[in-house]
Write an enzyme that holds these catalytic residues in place. Sequence first.
Site, PDB file in Angstrom:
ATOM      1  N   HIS A 137      60.599  -6.654  14.405  1.00 51.06           N
ATOM      2  CA  HIS A 137      59.753  -5.057  15.322  1.00 51.06           C
ATOM      3  C   HIS A 137      59.448  -4.478  14.618  1.00 51.06           C
ATOM      4  CE1 HIS A 137      59.162  -1.709  18.499  1.00 51.06           C
ATOM      5  NE2 HIS A 137      59.748  -1.238  16.778  1.00 51.06           N
ATOM      6  N   SER A 139      57.447  -0.393  13.566  1.00 48.00           N
ATOM      7  CA  SER A 139      56.888   0.597  14.283  1.00 48.00           C
ATOM      8  C   SER A 139      56.400   1.771  13.617  1.00 48.00           C
ATOM      9  CB  SER A 139      57.967   0.459  15.392  1.00 48.00           C
ATOM     10  OG  SER A 139      58.700   1.269  15.211  1.00 48.00           O
TER      11      SER A 139
END
Length: 278
Positions: A137, A139
């Site tokens: 992930h 971000s």
Amino acid sequence: MAQMKKKLLYTFSVLFLLSGYLNAQTRKEINDTIAKMPLFSIHKDNYFISGIPTNTEVSKKTADAKYQISFKQLLTRNTLPLDSYLYLTYTQKAFWNIYEFSSPFQEINFNPGIGLGKAIYKEDDQLAGLAAIELEHESNGRDSIYSRSWNRVTFSYHTSISPKTVLSVKAWVPFKYKDGNPELLEYVGPGEVNLSHEFKPDKLVFNLMIRKGLNWEWKGAIRSRLYYRPFEASSLYLMLEWYSGHAESLIDYSEFKSIVRFGFVIRSNELGILRAFD
């Protein structure tokens, strides 16, 4: 999509052919090395560098600093099926407008992951390379129109193509990214290639990373790094980096940048096992 699959298949075919140049390392030697590896280690390079752009005016707003913190935690060694091992990774990369008034941070990218790694052997039980599959992930931890994130399953393979040269190929299958980054793959592409060459082992090293976006235009990135270790008694290197292209950070992934930075780095030795018996 079919064309992309053909390109990836061709790349991995070439990669496995090149892996034949790897120095002879037996399964037992590799297993012994993995058994002695520290549970906690550096994942990617840890660095602090600062520099100026080469494609625009130099000012307090365009010059910046960039730093990265990255580590890896082994959860198992080679005790899982097929002699694989499980691990966690975390990388945090920050872009800091250090020369502006109040020195604000422009962007911080967070990249946790979990992966499964495995040594790949040839028919004669000698090492061919290292492979991994990971769930990642990434971000920037922001909301509203400034939110940028994407998730991906990655497949990577690393092999030594000469006693001083390591080649790495990493491909990804992204998901849940179109809400904030609908055109992301136009700039980051389906993966990246890394080539690292030691001119002088543990002294002078060159690294080249290439990405090509999913388009017919030149959208992607080339990043070159030159490492130099000035003191034998220290693990600290000096690093000169030139980044030219897109998607250096998530907030402005569609913006082209050309910037040269210089600073210090503690290099990752994650692929040292490929050179351990040179």
